[in-house]
Enzyme design. Structure first.
Site, PDB file in Angstrom:
ATOM      1  N   GLU A 271       0.813  -1.222   0.000  1.00 38.67           N
ATOM      2  CA  GLU A 271       0.000   0.000   0.000  1.00 38.67           C
ATOM      3  C   GLU A 271       0.845   1.271   0.000  1.00 38.67           C
ATOM      4  OE1 GLU A 271      -0.811  -2.739   1.663  1.00 38.67           O
ATOM      5  OE2 GLU A 271      -2.780  -3.220   0.848  1.00 38.67           O
TER       6      GLU A 271
ATOM      7  N   PHE B 202      -9.637  -2.432   0.415  1.00 36.68           N
ATOM      8  CA  PHE B 202     -10.528  -2.029   1.503  1.00 36.68           C
ATOM      9  C   PHE B 202      -9.882  -0.819   2.162  1.00 36.68           C
ATOM     10  CE2 PHE B 202     -11.863  -6.337   0.835  1.00 36.68           C
ATOM     11  CZ  PHE B 202     -13.220  -6.330   1.122  1.00 36.68           C
TER      12      PHE B 202
ATOM     13  N   PHE C 165      -7.293  -0.999   4.969  1.00 37.85           N
ATOM     14  CA  PHE C 165      -5.866  -1.261   4.762  1.00 37.85           C
ATOM     15  C   PHE C 165      -5.064   0.028   4.564  1.00 37.85           C
ATOM     16  CE2 PHE C 165      -7.467  -5.277   2.356  1.00 37.85           C
ATOM     17  CZ  PHE C 165      -8.008  -5.757   3.542  1.00 37.85           C
TER      18      PHE C 165
ATOM     19  N   HIS D  21     -12.603  -5.258   7.572  1.00 38.09           N
ATOM     20  CA  HIS D  21     -13.271  -5.042   6.282  1.00 38.09           C
ATOM     21  C   HIS D  21     -14.538  -4.210   6.453  1.00 38.09           C
ATOM     22  CE1 HIS D  21     -10.718  -8.540   5.497  1.00 38.09           C
ATOM     23  NE2 HIS D  21     -10.785  -8.244   4.217  1.00 38.09           N
TER      24      HIS D  21
END
Lengths: 428, 323
Positions: free
Chosen positions: B59, B82, B85, B126
């Site tokens: 990320e 998501f 994250f 999530h």
């Protein structure tokens, strides 16, 4: 374990073929090689030991070897050697001027030095073209000079002046410019420039141009996760990143022996599937040649290169830090390998490209430039308090965003209508 | 054309990529797979792997690379599979990207987008609504659309904006709501709230999926003769201070509703704005309805207990009306 190769005249070949498994695919054992261009291979280690009631660092190993010569450059012209020498002098003397400004209480906060690392900063940046990009770390003030910033810019950063590149908003080497100098401003956390510079190369490639982009990471900073993420991304995307791993043996007060277990950080290249090379970071010619070859690879679209430059940080982390934790024999060893003194010796005594008189003239010239820049910086005003308020957002058309290298190529398509997507069942 | 919230976002990105060659997408599994929620489904066929870039699971590298590309004058759209994250890339977003324009005059015209929000039994990783992490970051804009029309107009505005925009798509709404979307090009400006329902008695200030919770409560209350006004913020940074003040001045009683935990939540900030802009107009205490101060639990009965509900809004509205 990486096998060391002797320096070869076919550097081009070795650098582009390193870090790949050997060609014998039937072998049960794979072997990888990392070229080592150094003309000496010092073997020593630093450990924590108890001495009486104290724990301190001790260095073990042979520190008696004679200073190696400068390795002749394959690429630099005589004139370029002299230019590079001038950059290194300017870098060193500018930092001496900063130290004085600090002692005169003209600096806000601390000062960071690249003493002993000037060859690595200057000769690496010197290999980039104007339209290419660089992201400096805190000690790469020489790189910023080579990229075209004035010593007064750096001085004003440290003095928090209104006329500093960040208009007083940030300090030290924490500045950049996207229009002319193509420099990405670093942030204080380590490794974060690596994916950013990879992204710059990606942006240029989308605009049809393979450029070299360069940044640095230390033996301390390479421990961060973003270092891995960024370099792996550059490797996977085959982006023209030139990563200098400046192994200066100390991450603040922690020796490199406590940062990693590999023998050479260049070995990391193997894990990324990219070429790596070990060089003597105190030899400007080795730094330039490695940077040049890595930049050429980048321009050919062949992807990133990792260059481990070995040297030592010859001052503390910043000016407040006397670095008393560093065993003295290490300072003595590396002081003999001072990059500016060795390069000067090479140019004045070995090649005789500068006469002692010309050298004196050059030094005087550098001193004069720094004196002017220092006066300008000292006499420039502090920012008005209210200038702290605006600027967090790009508003009212303060910037026009347009691709720097040209309009990205767009795929032609017969059908440009968006089809309905299939229903995803994920967490419906 | 009737489009779902998800299709509207998808169409918005597609149109911007058709319109401007400087726009490209980067993220995990967004190419041939089309993204975990299929927002970029089919994009790689049209725009090629050059402009629909699949990345390693990294990320910080995604955000860093998007930022780097934006420095060369491109407009990247970085997808997070998501938004939970996004913590992995927090340093890049907060220290590198958000501060760039202020520190060194470098605009960062990038969009970081992805699904957020609960009520889908996604569990602690999530289901989060991490927008407040970014509201407290000068330099960023934070957008949380509640309708399909807004989702398309706001994503287009976000892509065209010269600042980094964090775009939270509520995954509960992805395929649950459908609206008529005009065929012609339009944007919804960032920083402007929308009146989702006019009412004279009480105001609910909210955004994203909670807009529907408030609207359902309004239906219940309408039968009792209580007229709820529902203000959908659309953008949570910068906040539309005028719209907040206006609704308070109109109804004099206000409920602040959000899906993320109560402590340090957006309601506190809005309450402070009301104090500053409309204190004298208040006829009752400012009421907060928010999620529990816990992670988002997985099991449906627990998650239901965690999230603000229609019944919570109805109860608090009755109480405030009677105050």
């Amino acid at each position: 374990m990486a096998k060391k190769k002797k320096p070869t005249n076919k550097i081009q070949r070795s650098i582009s073929r390193t870090s790949r498994p050997s060609e014998n695919l039937n072998s049960a054992h794979r072997t990888y090689t990392i070229p080592d261009w150094r003309l000496e291979r010092p073997q020593f280690s630093v450990k924590q030991i108890h001495v009486g009631d104290e724990v301190r660092y001790e260095v073990t190993g042979d520190l008696s070897a004679p200073v190696p010569p400068i390795r002749e450059s394959k690429y630099l012209t005589k004139q370029q050697h002299i230019e590079l020498y001038r950059w290194m002098l300017l870098n060193r003397k500018m930092e001496a001027a900063l130290e004085n400004l600090y002692k005169q209480s003209k600096v806000v906060g601390g000062v960071y030095f690249g003493l002993g690392q000037e060859a690595c900063s200057c000769a690496s940046a010197y290999a980039l073209k104007k339209e290419e990009w660089l992201g400096p770390m805190i000690r790469n003030q020489g790189s910023l000079l080579v990229r075209g910033f004035a010593p007064s810019d750096i001085m004003m950063q440290y003095m928090a002046k209104a006329g500093s590149p960040t208009k007083g908003r940030d300090a030290s080497s924490h500045f950049g410019d996207i229009d002319e100098h193509n420099v990405v401003a670093p942030i204080s956390t380590l490794g974060d420039l690596i994916p950013v510079l990879a992204g710059v190369a990606l942006g240029a490639r989308l605009q049809g141009k393979n450029i070299a982009v360069m940044t640095y990471i230390g033996d301390g900073g390479q421990s961060t996760g973003v270092t891995y993420e960024g370099l792996n991304f550059a490797a996977v995307q085959n982006l023209g990143l030139v990563l200098f791993v400046e192994n200066n043996l100390w991450g603040y007060s922690t020796p490199s022996d406590m940062q990693f277990r590999v023998k050479d950080l260049a070995e990391r290249a193997i894990a990324y599937g990219i070429p790596g090379v070990i060089i003597d970071g105190t030899d400007a010619c080795q730094v330039y040649d490695a940077a040049h070859e890595a930049c050429e690879r980048a321009r050919r679209g062949e992807g990133p290169t990792l260059i481990e430059a070995k040297m030592m940080r010859m001052k503390g982390h910043a000016i407040h830090d006397a670095a008393e934790y560093v065993p003295k024999p290490l300072f003595d060893y590396w002081k003999k390998r001072d990059c500016v003194a060795r390069f000067k010796n090479y140019i004045v005594n070995v090649t005789k490209w500068l006469t002692p008189d010309q050298d004196r003239q050059l030094i005087e010239d550098v001193d004069k430039q720094l004196e002017n820049d220092r006066d300008f910086a000292v006499n420039s005003p502090m920012p008005e308090p209210g200038t702290a308020a605006p600027g967090a957002y790009c508003e009212n058309g303060c910037h026009e965003i347009k691709p720097k290298y040209g309009v990205p190529t767009v795929r032609r398509a017969n059908n440009t209508t968006l089809k309905r997507s299939e229903a995803a069942v994920h967490l419906e | 054309m009737q489009l779902t919230y998800l299709e509207a976002i998808r169409q918005g990105i597609w149109e911007e990529m058709e319109r401007d060659p400087a726009v490209f997408c980067i993220g995990e599994d967004i190419g041939i797979y089309g993204g975990a929620f299929k927002v970029t489904d089919g994009f790689i066929d049209r725009f090629g792997p050059e402009r629909v870039i699949d990345t390693p699971i990294a990320e910080s590298a995604i955000v860093g690379a998007a930022f780097g590309a934006s420095l060369t004058g491109l407009r990247p759209i970085a997808e997070f599979q998501f938004m939970d994250f996004i913590g992995c890339a927090f340093n890049q977003i907060s220290n590198m990207v958000a501060k760039a324009h202020y520190r060194w005059n470098a605009p960062a015209p990038l969009v970081i987008r992805g699904p957020s929000g609960g009520n889908v039994h996604g569990g602690p990783f999530h289901s989060q609504n991490p927008e407040m992490w970014f509201v407290h970051n000068p330099g960023l804009k934070v957008v949380c659309p509640a309708s399909a029309y807004d989702a398309k107009g706001l994503i287009k505005a976000a892509i065209r904006d010269n600042n980094p925009v964090i775009f939270f798509e509520h995954k509960y709404l992805y395929r649950r709501i459908k609206e008529e979307i005009p065929a012609e090009d339009y944007i919804v400006p960032l920083g402007k709230a929308r009146m989702a329902r006019e009412g004279r008695d009480l105001s609910v200030i909210t955004y994203a999926a909670m807009v529907f919770t408030a609207l359902e409560a309004a239906e219940v209350l309408a039968k009792e003769g209580v007229e709820l006004e529902v203000l959908d913020l659309r953008t949570v940074s910068p906040l539309d201070r005028d719209a907040i003040a206006q609704t308070v001045k109109k109804t004099n009683k206000v409920i602040l509703l959000h899906e993320h935990p109560r402590t340090g939540g957006l309601a506190g900030e809005i309450a402070a704005i009301i104090n500053e802009e409309a204190f004298d107009d208040l006829d009752g205490p400012i009421v907060r309805i928010a999620a529990l101060d816990t992670p988002v639990p997985f099991s449906p009965p627990q998650e239901e207990f965690f999230l603000p509900k229609v019944s919570d809004v109805v109860r608090e509205a009755r109480r405030l009306k009677a105050y």
